[in-house]
Enzyme design. Structure first.
Site, short mmCIF file in Angstrom:
data_model
loop_
_atom_site.label_atom_id
_atom_site.label_comp_id
_atom_site.label_asym_id
_atom_site.label_seq_id
_atom_site.Cartn_x
_atom_site.Cartn_y
_atom_site.Cartn_z
N TYR A 53 -1.43 0.50 7.78
CA TYR A 53 -2.01 -0.69 7.94
C TYR A 53 -3.43 -0.62 7.42
O TYR A 53 -4.18 0.47 7.41
CB TYR A 53 -2.16 -0.91 9.26
CG TYR A 53 -3.21 -2.41 9.79
CD1 TYR A 53 -2.46 -3.62 9.71
CD2 TYR A 53 -4.24 -2.11 10.03
CE1 TYR A 53 -3.24 -4.76 10.03
CE2 TYR A 53 -5.24 -3.41 10.22
CZ TYR A 53 -4.56 -4.49 10.23
OH TYR A 53 -5.45 -5.64 10.62
N GLU A 92 -6.07 -8.14 4.55
CA GLU A 92 -5.36 -7.28 5.28
C GLU A 92 -4.10 -6.95 4.38
O GLU A 92 -3.40 -7.82 3.81
CB GLU A 92 -4.97 -7.72 6.51
CG GLU A 92 -3.74 -7.00 7.37
CD GLU A 92 -3.48 -8.06 8.76
OE1 GLU A 92 -4.14 -7.92 9.57
OE2 GLU A 92 -2.49 -8.63 8.43
#
Length: 384
Positions: A102, A190
């Site tokens: 992530y 993101e």
């Protein structure tokens, strides 16, 4: 303003972040042709502005063009959290996945500067990771005058246990993600997941970008990317009329002037056991017609069982707000109970107008919230 995955990943590519080859399809036949052009093995991904697409069945693998056509037919037209899928992204399948990571660039409001957030627990909801295993989340703060430094990405790579062979690539991707964040006036960029492929390369499989609405006047290219079909009708109408409106899941409608006061109002509603149905900021100097529009937006939500007005008059005049409420009620046939708290400029005049109309008022925000929650509870009891 949120962008679709395919739009986000194209912005990433402009900043040197590797992404899979892919194109958007609007029909199953289109999906078949794109899959053939990409070599057959693809991922068919619904494009809607919400999370949980995979869990909802909106992401499927296909091993040949015929399968891609069938998967696209399954996904196009389905609803995910109330949003209809009108397009799918056809991406080539990644060459094996060793690890999912992530990575995000966002604003740390407490520190008043950008930060990079990274985790070896990619592919999961980051909120869930933060709650259950916060030690797996690592952050560094970025000096805007310097940008991402090598020692920062080295720290993150070590903390995440990445193999040294990918550290250089990781630095380039972190720097690219931050540069994308900065160049596009984003509030979030993101990648989830960022994968290490079977041949040891990093690849951004999914992407999310949120743009600061206040910067859209200097980002005309991004403003044109807004997918108005994905916006709730009430939010789209609010944006056109200059009202800030976000629909929520509660049953107490809120009309407030000022974002901070609106947040405080929602907090106090929850303190008294209620749930806000929306965030609505009519702003300073709201006219009667804007107030009327805002009330119609609130009442368009069938879940609303009470409405709380919390207006502190500085630029906004209390009598104008009162006239807007009464004008809206002349146009809308509703029995939803309403509580009004007015203070500040021309509050006395506004309260007098409301008193003539037998509307329920309150002297303080606490009193108003308590009355609104009680009214909603009574309405809910009647409904049951």
């Amino acid at each position: 303003m949120n962008l679709h995955e395919f739009q986000a990943k194209r912005l990433f590519a402009e900043h040197g972040i590797p992404i899979p080859r892919g194109e958007v399809a609007y029909t199953p036949e289109n999906a078949r042709q794109i899959a053939a052009d990409l070599g057959g093995k693809v991922v068919v991904k619904s494009q809607v502005l919400t999370g949980g697409r995979g869990k909802a069945g909106g992401i499927k693998l296909a091993n040949n063009p015929a399968e891609a056509e069938a998967r696209a037919a399954d996904i196009l037209g389905m609803k995910i959290k109330g949003l209809t899928v009108n397009k799918v992204l056809i991406d080539e399948q990644a060459p094996g996945i060793q690890q999912e990571l992530y990575l995000a660039a966002l604003i740390d409001r407490g520190r008043r500067r950008p930060m990079i957030m990274a985790s070896a627990a990619g592919g999961m909801d980051i909120e869930e990771v933060a709650e259950t295993t916060p030690e797996k989340i690592h952050t560094v703060h970025i000096d805007p005058t310097l940008g991402v430094r090598g020692y920062q990405t080295t720290y993150l790579a070590k903390a995440m246990g990445l193999p040294r062979e990918v550290w250089r690539q990781f630095h380039q991707i972190v720097a690219g993600l931050y540069n994308c964040f900065k160049a596009n006036d984003a509030s979030l960029t993101e990648i989830n997941p960022l994968i290490i492929t079977g041949d040891g390369k990093l690849l951004a499989l999914d992407g999310k970008v949120s743009i600061d609405d206040n910067a859209l006047d200097r980002q005309p290219r991004l403003a044109e990317m807004r997918d108005v079909a994905e916006e709730p009708l009430a939010e789209a109408e609010a944006r056109r009329t200059g009202i800030t409106f976000i629909q929520l899941d509660g049953n107490i409608g809120c009309m407030v002037n000022g974002a901070g006061l609106a947040m405080a109002t929602m907090d106090i509603i929850k303190l008294y056991g209620g749930e806000p149905a929306n965030f609505l900021d009519i702003g300073g100097g709201a006219r009667a017609d804007q107030v009327a529009t805002a009330l119609r937006l609130i009442l368009s939500d069938p879940k609303v069982e009470a409405v709380l007005f919390n207006i502190f008059g500085g630029i906004t005049r209390g009598d104008e707000v009162a006239r807007g409420i009464l004008t809206a009620l002349e146009q809308i046939d509703t029995d939803v109970p309403m509580v009004v708290r007015l203070a500040g400029t021309n509050a006395a005049e506004g309260l007098a107008l409301l008193a003539e109309a037998d509307m329920l008022t309150a002297a303080t925000l606490s009193e108003a919230a308590e009355k609104a929650v009680a009214a909603a509870n009574r309405a809910s009891g009647r409904a049951s």
